[in-house]
Scaffold this active site. Structure first.
Site, short mmCIF file in Angstrom:
data_model
loop_
_atom_site.label_atom_id
_atom_site.label_comp_id
_atom_site.label_asym_id
_atom_site.label_seq_id
_atom_site.Cartn_x
_atom_site.Cartn_y
_atom_site.Cartn_z
CD GLU A 3 -27.30 -31.35 6.30
OE1 GLU A 3 -27.51 -31.21 5.13
OE2 GLU A 3 -26.16 -31.75 6.85
CG ASP A 38 -26.75 -28.53 -0.47
OD1 ASP A 38 -25.64 -29.11 0.12
OD2 ASP A 38 -26.96 -27.33 -0.21
O1 LIG Z 1 -22.97 -21.28 4.35
C1 LIG Z 1 -23.46 -21.90 4.97
C2 LIG Z 1 -24.18 -23.21 4.56
O2 LIG Z 1 -22.78 -24.18 4.05
C3 LIG Z 1 -24.98 -23.94 5.42
O3 LIG Z 1 -25.63 -24.91 4.58
C4 LIG Z 1 -25.70 -26.39 5.21
C5 LIG Z 1 -24.51 -27.18 4.87
O4 LIG Z 1 -24.99 -27.60 3.69
C6 LIG Z 1 -25.66 -28.56 3.56
O5 LIG Z 1 -25.50 -29.95 3.40
C7 LIG Z 1 -24.18 -30.46 3.39
C8 LIG Z 1 -24.17 -31.06 1.97
O6 LIG Z 1 -22.83 -31.35 1.69
C9 LIG Z 1 -22.34 -32.37 2.88
O7 LIG Z 1 -20.84 -32.78 2.45
C10 LIG Z 1 -22.32 -31.68 4.09
O8 LIG Z 1 -21.90 -32.70 5.04
C11 LIG Z 1 -23.79 -31.33 4.40
O9 LIG Z 1 -24.01 -30.83 5.71
C12 LIG Z 1 -26.94 -28.39 4.49
O10 LIG Z 1 -28.21 -28.69 3.93
C13 LIG Z 1 -26.90 -26.86 4.84
O11 LIG Z 1 -27.79 -26.74 6.03
O12 LIG Z 1 -25.83 -23.18 5.79
C14 LIG Z 1 -25.66 -22.03 6.25
C15 LIG Z 1 -24.76 -21.13 5.30
O13 LIG Z 1 -24.43 -20.16 6.15
#
Ligand SMILES: O[C@@H]1[C@@H](O)[C@H](O[C@@H]2CO[C@@H](O[C@@H]3CO[C@@H](O)[C@H](O)[C@H]3O)[C@H](O)[C@H]2O)OC[C@H]1O
Length: 386
Positions: free
Chosen positions: A74, A266
């Site tokens: 990300e 998200d």
């Molecule tokens: O289970 C994982 C899943 O968690 C992963 O998702 C990524 C992480 O979460 C998303 O963004 C987060 C939003 O909350 C903030 O606190 C975090 O710092 C951010 O990173 C991000 O968009 C996702 O890519 O995807 C893979 C799964 O296996």
């Protein structure tokens, strides 16, 4: 309300909402954008309290999730999008080299995708991908190709983007692994090995461009994906509050698995995406209505007491983890909004500083995108000569 346009072509117009609202001159807005970049990328000073980008050796660099102490696809793909918009090929190449060195998977079920989370030393926390990274990587690479031209190997940006998108759509056709988009309903999945989605991953304005620049055999899919995502968002966003859940089923209903069926971190990105889709394509007037609804919901909320909400708008007993990010995405919705709260959302953002402290990564990513967008600098980079 009219139906979403098929295969809309881009507007080519980039409003400087900050200047339009009289919050700063164009020159002052450009200065603030540069200052924000410096604070996040550690340039022109140390900026230890605000930075999220770090160099790694002579030719690599990464964005750190300062709250989770890992490097995520990300953030890496966001960093590349930020760098190409700021014309910083040096930083773009450093990030891309790090991603290709440590995150890109060449074997196993997910070969061709990127491991979504690594430690800063490059070791992997997970061998699974997260599709929001791949879609941002692809568009950032196309923009790099168009802005700077293609190089050799991993710096043959256009080819890298096309190959990545091919993997995203066709993975699993040989019996190994799974695609990132469901081939039947054309919706992006939360991860390849599941059959639900994340509303904030839906970027129809990216798919319109993939439909122009992907391998020819994949273009029709992307045109349909843009339509499918625009239709999906209408089902996922609450009709009164405009709020979307973090995870949703393909019919738009919240997926409450592990508590992800509410409006939380998200979800914030949906407002920003709606705004940028409208700015770039003006494809569907629903974006205007949706942006107005979200801003109306937050109009009476204390910015110092933002919370987790049900999508119906009930506050839950948990403060927002990324309030600065939420202020930023709500402001970015003003690219589409024409309601009474559009100006206030931007004013609030303009007087909010970048975030400090260990949770700053996600907030400051969203903050920078809003700063780019609201100063008229989040642009489509077309192939030269087009
Ligand atoms: O289970 C994982 C899943 O968690 C992963 O998702 C990524 C992480 O979460 C998303 O963004 C987060 C939003 O909350 C903030 O606190 C975090 O710092 C951010 O990173 C991000 O968009 C996702 O890519 O995807 C893979 C799964 O296996």
């Amino acid at each position: 309300m009219t139906e979403a346009k098929q295969g809309a072509f881009h507007t080519g117009q980039y409003r400087n909402v900050i200047a339009e609202y009289g919050l700063a001159s164009e020159q002052e807005a450009a200065g603030r954008l540069q200052d924000t970049w410096d604070q996040l990328f550690g340039e022109d000073g140390d900026h230890a309290e605000t930075r999220i980008y770090y160099e790694a050796g002579p030719d690599m660099g990464y964005l750190l999730d300062t709250g989770n102490l890992d490097v995520r696809t990300e953030g890496m793909s966001y960093g590349m999008m930020m760098a190409v918009q700021m014309d910083r090929k040096d930083i773009f190449d450093r990030i891309w080299r790090w991603a290709m060195t440590y995150m890109y998977m060449t074997e196993g079920e997910h070969a061709g995708y990127f491991a979504w989370s690594c430690l800063p030393d490059g070791s992997r926390n997970s061998n699974g991908p997260a599709p929001d990274g791949e879609e941002y990587f692809a568009l950032a690479l196309f923009f790099a190709s168009h802005r700077w031209g293609d190089g050799e190997g991993i710096f043959d940006y256009g080819r890298q983007a096309r190959d990545l998108l091919r993997t995203c759509l066709h993975k699993g056709e040989d019996g190994v692994g799974r695609p990132m988009w469901n081939p039947d309903n054309k919706l992006i999945k939360f991860i390849p090995n599941c059959e639900f989605t994340d509303p904030s991953y839906h970027l129809p304005h990216f798919y319109e461009l993939f439909a122009l620049w992907a391998y020819p055999e994949d273009r029709a899919f992307w045109r349909e994906a843009a339509q499918a995502s625009r239709a999906f968002l209408k089902t996922a966003c609450h009709p009164v509050t405009g709020l979307a859940p973090e995870y949703a089923f393909y019919d738009g209903t919240p997926n409450h698995v592990r508590g992800f069926g509410h409006f939380f971190s998200d979800s914030y990105r949906v407002a920003a995406n709606i705004g940028l889709d409208w700015e770039w394509f003006r494809a569907d007037p629903w974006n205007v209505k949706e942006a107005n609804l979200i801003q109306a919901f937050f109009a009476d909320k204390d910015p110092a007491d933002l919370r987790r909400y049900t999508i119906a708008g009930e506050p839950l007993d948990e403060p927002a983890l990324h309030p600065t990010g939420l202020i930023a995405t709500n402001a970015m919705a003003s690219l589409a909004a024409d309601g009474p709260h559009a100006r206030r959302a931007v004013e609030l953002f303009w007087r909010t500083p970048v975030r400090t402290g260990n949770r700053r990564y996600y907030d400051n990513c969203l903050y920078f995108f809003a700063m780019l967008a609201l100063t008229g600098n989040y642009r489509i980079w077309m192939p030269s000569g087009s």
